[in-house]
Design an enzyme around this catalytic site. Structure first.
Site, mmCIF file in Angstrom:
data_model
loop_
_atom_site.group_PDB
_atom_site.id
_atom_site.type_symbol
_atom_site.label_atom_id
_atom_site.label_comp_id
_atom_site.label_asym_id
_atom_site.label_seq_id
_atom_site.Cartn_x
_atom_site.Cartn_y
_atom_site.Cartn_z
ATOM 1 C CB CYS A 146 -0.782 -0.475 1.158
ATOM 2 S SG CYS A 146 0.233 -0.127 2.700
ATOM 3 C CG ASN A 147 -0.556 4.706 0.162
ATOM 4 O OD1 ASN A 147 -1.472 3.995 -0.181
ATOM 5 N ND2 ASN A 147 0.384 5.793 -0.474
#
Length: 198
Positions: A146-147
């Site tokens: 994800c981030n």
């Protein structure tokens, strides 16, 4: 030497220094709060990207959950040397606003999720799990990111272990956390995972 009561009686608010505090709201709006006496003045200090705190440090740590299932942040997913070193063939991108860096060299699946406690995790499980299963059937190695590689991707990995290895939440969480110690799903995701019945 003055007693505490003497010091307090001689205290004057006018001698306090003016303090300002930057506050970022949930919507990403930045406010500047300045306390002066009894009043608090609030001014708009500009806007930032919704819900994100900018982190400029590079995170290339890849957690090896199983030989075919890896977990990282967007930094590792965007570093070709890291991907090659871990023999990645497939990338599951559950970030928000992160482009797939090497579409000609890896098989990608993008499932845009928000890292909010109210996001319904289980609605994303089928497409994520199917992609991981297909990659494994082909002898591939899947990197989930994800981030930050802390909440969304970790939650997908935990859910996957619960569904496919038929292990309880606690065991799945420990396995993922051991692979990548920075893992910390948001409170809503933790509740959903604890209640998840594959």
């Amino acid at each position: 030497m003055k007693s505490l009561s003497q010091e307090l009686s001689g205290f004057s608010r006018s001698r306090l220094k003016k303090q300002s505090t930057r506050v970022t709201t949930v919507s990403g709006k930045v406010l500047l709060e300045t306390r002066s006496g009894e009043t608090v003045d609030v001014v708009d200090a500009g806007e930032q990207d919704c819900g994100f705190v900018q982190d400029l440090s590079l995170d290339l740590q890849v957690g090896v959950i199983t030989p075919s299932l890896l977990l990282s942040s967007q930094d590792a997913a965007n570093d070709i040397e890291t991907l090659r070193r871990f023999k990645v063939t497939h990338v599951l991108n559950v970030a928000y606003g992160v482009e797939n860096a090497f579409p000609e060299q890896f098989t990608y699946k993008t499932v845009t999720m928000l890292d909010l406690p109210e996001t319904q995790l289980s609605s994303y499980f089928p497409q994520c799990f199917e992609f991981i299963d297909e990659a494994r059937e082909q002898g591939g190695v899947v990197l989930i990111h994800c981030n930050a590689g802390v909440s969304r991707s970790a939650s997908i990995a935990i859910g996957y272990l619960m569904a496919r290895q038929k292990i309880p939440f606690e065991e799945a969480f420990i396995k993922v956390k051991s692979a990548r110690p920075s893992v910390r799903p948001n409170p809503g995701f933790l509740i959903q995972l604890k209640e998840y019945l594959p």
